[in-house]
Design a protein around this motif. Structure first.
Motif, PDB file in Angstrom:
ATOM      1  N   ILE A 117       0.931  -1.413  -0.036  1.00  0.00           N
ATOM      2  CA  ILE A 117       0.099  -0.016  -0.030  1.00  0.00           C
ATOM      3  C   ILE A 117       0.948   1.045  -0.002  1.00  0.00           C
ATOM      4  CG2 ILE A 117      -1.814   1.440   1.512  1.00  0.00           C
ATOM      5  CD1 ILE A 117      -2.881  -1.180   2.301  1.00  0.00           C
ATOM      6  N   LEU A 118       1.926   1.351   0.835  1.00  0.00           N
ATOM      7  CA  LEU A 118       2.790   2.412   0.790  1.00  0.00           C
ATOM      8  C   LEU A 118       3.413   2.606  -0.526  1.00  0.00           C
ATOM      9  CD1 LEU A 118       4.564   1.822   4.442  1.00  0.00           C
ATOM     10  CD2 LEU A 118       2.737   3.339   3.693  1.00  0.00           C
ATOM     11  N   ARG A 119       3.895   1.666  -1.111  1.00  0.00           N
ATOM     12  CA  ARG A 119       4.361   1.699  -2.344  1.00  0.00           C
ATOM     13  C   ARG A 119       3.618   2.251  -3.418  1.00  0.00           C
ATOM     14  NH1 ARG A 119       6.424  -2.806  -2.462  1.00  0.00           N
ATOM     15  NH2 ARG A 119       4.674  -3.954  -3.798  1.00  0.00           N
ATOM     16  N   THR A 155      10.231  -0.105   8.348  1.00  0.00           N
ATOM     17  CA  THR A 155      10.976   1.248   8.950  1.00  0.00           C
ATOM     18  C   THR A 155      12.203   1.263   7.989  1.00  0.00           C
ATOM     19  OG1 THR A 155      10.454   0.829  11.232  1.00  0.00           O
ATOM     20  CG2 THR A 155      12.371   2.178  10.686  1.00  0.00           C
ATOM     21  N   LYS A 156      12.689   0.240   7.577  1.00  0.00           N
ATOM     22  CA  LYS A 156      13.728   0.210   6.497  1.00  0.00           C
ATOM     23  C   LYS A 156      13.310   0.769   5.289  1.00  0.00           C
ATOM     24  CE  LYS A 156      17.278  -2.819   4.243  1.00  0.00           C
ATOM     25  NZ  LYS A 156      17.649  -4.176   3.910  1.00  0.00           N
ATOM     26  N   TRP A 157      12.161   0.307   4.651  1.00  0.00           N
ATOM     27  CA  TRP A 157      11.603   0.638   3.360  1.00  0.00           C
ATOM     28  C   TRP A 157      11.479   2.320   3.613  1.00  0.00           C
ATOM     29  CZ3 TRP A 157       7.300   2.975   1.432  1.00  0.00           C
ATOM     30  CH2 TRP A 157       7.237   2.940  -0.056  1.00  0.00           C
ATOM     31  N   LEU A 158      10.737   2.789   4.588  1.00  0.00           N
ATOM     32  CA  LEU A 158      10.386   4.180   4.458  1.00  0.00           C
ATOM     33  C   LEU A 158      11.875   5.012   4.541  1.00  0.00           C
ATOM     34  CD1 LEU A 158       7.657   4.233   7.076  1.00  0.00           C
ATOM     35  CD2 LEU A 158       7.396   4.655   4.736  1.00  0.00           C
ATOM     36  N   GLY A 159      12.719   4.543   5.301  1.00  0.00           N
ATOM     37  CA  GLY A 159      14.198   5.073   5.422  1.00  0.00           C
ATOM     38  C   GLY A 159      14.646   5.188   3.810  1.00  0.00           C
ATOM     39  N   GLU A 160      14.707   4.005   2.933  1.00  0.00           N
ATOM     40  CA  GLU A 160      15.341   4.034   1.875  1.00  0.00           C
ATOM     41  C   GLU A 160      14.386   4.978   0.916  1.00  0.00           C
ATOM     42  OE1 GLU A 160      16.538  -0.762   2.035  1.00  0.00           O
ATOM     43  OE2 GLU A 160      14.682  -0.111   0.742  1.00  0.00           O
ATOM     44  N   GLN A 161      13.302   5.312   1.100  1.00  0.00           N
ATOM     45  CA  GLN A 161      12.277   6.197   0.360  1.00  0.00           C
ATOM     46  C   GLN A 161      12.665   7.660   0.724  1.00  0.00           C
ATOM     47  OE1 GLN A 161      11.035   4.889  -2.354  1.00  0.00           O
ATOM     48  NE2 GLN A 161      11.782   2.921  -1.538  1.00  0.00           N
ATOM     49  N   ASN A 162      13.395   7.825   1.754  1.00  0.00           N
ATOM     50  CA  ASN A 162      13.627   9.360   2.618  1.00  0.00           C
ATOM     51  C   ASN A 162      12.349   9.805   2.959  1.00  0.00           C
ATOM     52  OD1 ASN A 162      16.481   9.252   1.904  1.00  0.00           O
ATOM     53  ND2 ASN A 162      16.072   9.670  -0.419  1.00  0.00           N
ATOM     54  N   ILE A 163      11.528   9.053   3.464  1.00  0.00           N
ATOM     55  CA  ILE A 163      10.206   9.491   3.921  1.00  0.00           C
ATOM     56  C   ILE A 163      10.209   9.702   5.527  1.00  0.00           C
ATOM     57  CG2 ILE A 163       7.874   9.038   4.390  1.00  0.00           C
ATOM     58  CD1 ILE A 163       7.753   7.507   1.774  1.00  0.00           C
ATOM     59  N   ASP A 164      10.240  10.971   6.179  1.00  0.00           N
ATOM     60  CA  ASP A 164      10.386  11.164   7.509  1.00  0.00           C
ATOM     61  C   ASP A 164       9.159  10.931   8.236  1.00  0.00           C
ATOM     62  OD1 ASP A 164      13.213  11.868   7.099  1.00  0.00           O
ATOM     63  OD2 ASP A 164      12.431  13.959   6.662  1.00  0.00           O
TER      64      ASP A 164
END
Length: 351
Positions: free
Chosen positions: A218-220, A252-261
């Motif tokens: 969903i996030l992607r 958490t890792k995926w959000l970090g990779e997408q530079n989403i704070d």
């Protein structure tokens, strides 16, 4: 105070001669309040005769009414019958109906208890940390946040109870009933929005539980396009709660990779802090008005009404955030100053 006819006649005679109520009171003829009442009655009726009160005499005095109010405020769940019994011990013989009338006069109405998540000490501490951290944020600051949430929609009455006005004998009239089933079909949706308007909305497949795999999908497929459409290259923050699939390491890792704070720390058991809850309420009311009769119609209406929510509505929900935080802090500070002082010490150490 009861005054005799002769005293009332003297007061009115002095009044006619030009003496003020204050002047007459100086003569100790009667208390000032009584004098003013007699003069007022004379001006209205032209007579010195006091009109007898119509109707049944009041069963309780103001002092006894105040006592009733205190008894009710001591335990909000006490019924009117129980209050009548306690009031009787104080010397007032009155029915439960009279009790309800007295409480209504004091602005105490009977309503269903509002539901609120049970908060433990850690929840309260975390919420105070959140309030203190963001209490100086403006509506413009909150406008840089994209909020998200999941919500269930049920066929036949997704929004719960609804009041209708009906005549005698119309209880089961078609326009006055809500169809129900024993096991209503439930549709789970995920959506996000910001001050720029509503974003993507996705409906989970039937019998699918939200897990880390589905959440990442969903996030992607939903969140990233919304961020790109609404913010482009502008910096924004993403809000989601502490559900297990949200806190999974892979997420958490995926959000970090997408530079989403991430907006944080988000306190647990605090759906009331998320303006998406108000958006769900708006959406469910609009869907319910059209009374979908099957799952396909319900899903179509959810998508249709979500798309129809204006940017102005989204903006108002975001703009309300500073005021809500300020109001909660104000209520907390006045409700329990001592215990909150101890919690603020903990909070200050945490920041």
């Amino acid at each position: 105070m009861v005054t005799c006819k002769e005293t009332r006649a003297v007061i009115i005679a002095l009044h006619k001669k030009g003496f003020t109520g204050k002047d007459i009171a100086a003569s100790k003829t009667a208390p000032k309040s009584t004098i003013y009442r007699i003069i007022k009655n004379f001006k209205e009726s032209g007579s010195i005769v006091v009109k007898k009160a119509s109707g049944r005499p009041r069963k309780s005095r103001k002092r006894q009414d105040r006592l009733l109010k205190l008894i009710q405020l001591r335990d909000r769940g006490t019924t009117s019958t129980e209050l009548a019994q306690e009031w009787q011990q104080a010397g007032v013989s009155a029915s439960a109906r009279t009790v309800r009338r007295r409480l209504l006069e004091d602005g105490l109405v009977s309503r269903r208890e509002a539901k609120q998540p049970l908060l433990f000490r850690k929840n309260i501490r975390d919420r105070l940390i959140f309030y203190k951290r963001y209490r100086d944020w403006t509506a413009e600051d909150w406008g840089k946040v994209i909020f998200s949430d999941e919500s269930p929609f049920q066929l036949f009455g997704a929004s719960g109870k609804k009041l209708v006005r009906r005549r005698q004998g119309e209880r089961y009239h078609q326009s006055c009933v809500m169809p129900t089933v024993k096991h209503p079909e439930t549709i789970h949706v995920w959506g996000c929005f910001s001050a720029k308007g509503v974003g993507s909305l996705t409906i989970l497949p039937k019998n699918t539980a939200m897990n880390k795999e589905w959440y990442q999908h969903i996030l992607r497929e939903q969140l990233l396009p919304t961020i790109q459409e609404q913010f482009g290259d502008e910096q924004c923050l993403f809000q989601h709660d502490g559900a297990p699939c949200h806190k999974a390491k892979v997420i958490t890792k995926w959000l970090g990779e997408q530079n989403i704070d991430i907006l944080g720390p988000w306190p647990g058991n605090s759906p009331d802090l998320n303006p998406t809850e108000n958006l769900w309420s708006i959406l469910k009311r609009q869907v319910d008005k059209q009374k979908p009769t099957n799952s396909d119609k319900l899903q179509a209406l959810i998508m249709q009404e979500w798309a129809a929510i204006s940017q102005d509505v989204a903006q108002k929900l975001i703009d309300s955030m500073p005021g809500q935080i300020a109001e909660v802090l104000k209520k907390n500070n006045t409700a329990n100053t001592d215990s909150l002082h101890q919690l603020h010490v903990i909070v200050n150490k945490s920041l």
